[in-house]
Write an enzyme that holds these catalytic residues in place. Structure first.
Site, PDB file in Angstrom:
ATOM      1  N   CYS A 160       1.167  -0.965  -0.082  1.00 17.54           N
ATOM      2  CA  CYS A 160      -0.024  -0.011  -0.320  1.00 17.54           C
ATOM      3  C   CYS A 160       0.724   1.190  -0.318  1.00 17.54           C
ATOM      4  O   CYS A 160       1.582   1.224   0.895  1.00 17.54           O
ATOM      5  CB  CYS A 160      -0.675  -0.051   1.080  1.00 17.54           C
ATOM      6  SG  CYS A 160      -1.833   2.160   1.377  1.00 17.54           S
TER       7      CYS A 160
ATOM      8  N   CYS B 121       0.335   3.466   2.923  1.00 18.59           N
ATOM      9  CA  CYS B 121       0.342   2.713   4.238  1.00 18.59           C
ATOM     10  C   CYS B 121       2.273   2.950   4.467  1.00 18.59           C
ATOM     11  O   CYS B 121       2.970   3.510   5.851  1.00 18.59           O
ATOM     12  CB  CYS B 121       0.751   1.213   4.085  1.00 18.59           C
ATOM     13  SG  CYS B 121      -1.353   0.689   4.277  1.00 18.59           S
TER      14      CYS B 121
END
Length: 459
Positions: A49, A52
């Site tokens: 991600c 993230c």
């Protein structure tokens, strides 16, 4: 000397990095059984991600700061792709997801992903739902630190019970306090007790059950300042209020008077005409048009005014530039009267358009964040599909000549069989004729024998 200095700086940087990251605890399956003994702030992430990865250094700073101030909140992180079962139990649906776990309760964080905002959230939610304000000094302390907060004034009452109930729902967004009338500054007057007050924008407003309705929606609408700097997170939260959002789209880096003037006009209407518009409209500005363009799936002029209806995805654009407070008030009144043209919406056409637009935006963002990952996620499936299509097409092209050739062979074989059949039939006819001839010759031979025997007897 220079080399030693460089090595020293690099060593300090590495030490700081290790020291910061060590406070964010990597969690595993054992977390499910041991978490209830402490208060946890957890980041559920996925290794692939992009958001993230952006949050990771900020999360390390949050962990270090919480540790340095002696907070009882422990900071951890969990790979939700590895421990998908635990993440699912906590209701993780996207990445990254930040939750504060307090006993049996789990609070979602939906604010801006900055160190200050995340720490503010953790400190607020980890404490009591309703904090006590026993003195004016403490009141002044909290007022300087927090731009918006709510206070219940009075003794035991059904309103107090409702206040605590609302606090349990809204503690993720703002602070709640209880105080006696003596603890409030002298310039604050409450005509009737018990009462609920909201302090913001340098003043305060009193909740009126008859005009404002239920307490929970009132708190949800009043938890924002009258004028905001709007971003994606703020607009998402504003969608829960049911208000239309009046946005001044400006460029803060542009020194032109038009940009500053439009911002000032919007701010003046928000504060000076609160009683007229605050129940239905929220005011603010956004820096740059990129985000607004993605919201309305179109391009807006900068500077300009856009009014967003977040409940049905409609929006309103001005026909002429806003050059004064009167122009903006007139435009807002037209929206309230229903005479302003609404664009966009949530019809089937617009939903399909939104789906395609979001899909395009997602693909472009993936390629922008990680070109290699984008090639793997989208290029590999397209390559496989292309190979399959090519294989099917080429298989169809080679099959037709084979079928034709097979048909030709079948025709040739049929003709050969027909010729063999004719030959066999002729042969059988010949054999039949030979048999007939042989039988006739045998008959003639017997007749001759009988005739010769008769002649012998006669003699």
């Amino acid at each position: 000397m220079a080399v030693r200095l460089v090595l020293l700086v690099c060593g300090v940087a590495v030490f700081r990095t290790v020291a910061v990251s060590s406070f964010a605890i990597d969690l595993d399956y054992s977390f499910k059984e041991t978490r209830e003994d402490d208060i946890w702030l957890v980041d559920f992430y996925a290794p692939w991600c992009g958001h993230c990865k952006k949050l990771e250094p900020i999360w390390d700073e949050v962990a270090s700061e919480m540790h340095s101030i002696g907070s009882p909140v422990k900071v951890g992180k969990m790979d939700a792709t590895v421990y998908a079962g635990i993440a699912s139990e906590f209701g993780v649906r996207g990445y990254p997801t930040i939750k504060l776990l307090k006993g049996d309760l789990a609070y979602n964080y939906r604010g801006s992903r900055t160190k200050e905002d995340i720490i503010e959230f953790a400190n607020r939610v980890s404490g009591p739902l309703v904090r006590s304000l026993p003195s004016q000094q403490l009141f002044d302390h909290w007022q300087k630190r927090h731009p918006v907060f709510f206070i219940y004034v009075g003794g035991e009452s059904p309103l107090k019970e409702k206040f605590f109930e609302v606090a349990s729902e809204m503690i993720v967004h703002t602070y709640f306090f209880s105080a006696s009338e003596d603890a409030l500054p002298q310039d604050i007057t409450v005509q009737e007790l018990p009462a609920v007050l909201v302090f913001k924008d340098g003043t305060y407003y009193v909740y009126d059950e008859y005009e404002d309705g239920d307490l929970s929606p009132w708190v949800n609408k009043e938890r924002f300042l009258g004028y905001l700097h709007i971003d994606a997170f703020t607009l998402y939260e504003l969608s829960e209020t049911g208000k239309l959002v009046v946005v001044a789209v400006i460029d803060s880096k542009n020194s032109s008077e038009k940009h500053a003037s439009l911002k000032d006009i919007t701010h003046e209407v928000a504060t000076g005409y609160r009683e007229q518009f605050h129940r239905d409209f929220q005011f603010g500005h956004v820096d740059g048009a990129d985000y607004i363009n993605t919201v309305i799936m179109d391009e807006v002029i900068v500077p300009s005014i856009v009014v967003l209806n977040t409940s049905n995805h409609q929006y309103f654009l001005t026909e002429t530039p806003i050059e004064s407070i009167e122009d903006l008030i007139k435009f807002i009144n037209k929206i309230m009267e229903g005479s302003a043209e609404a664009q966009g919406g949530d019809s089937f056409y617009h939903r399909i358009r939104r789906l395609l637009y979001d899909g395009k935006s997602t693909i472009l963002s993936v390629f922008k964040a990680s070109p290699l990952l984008g090639c793997i996620l989208f290029g590999l499936p397209l390559g496989i599909i292309s190979i399959m299509c090519y294989g099917i097409w080429t298989a169809d092209g080679e099959y037709e000549p084979e079928e034709e050739e097979f048909q030709n062979e079948a025709i040739d074989q049929g003709e050969a069989e027909a010729i063999d059949g004719e030959k066999e039939e002729n042969y059988n006819e010949n054999q039949k004729d030979d048999g007939i001839k042989e039988n006739s010759e045998e008959v003639k031979g017997e007749e001759l024998k009988e005739k010769s025997m008769v002649e012998k007897k006669t003699d």
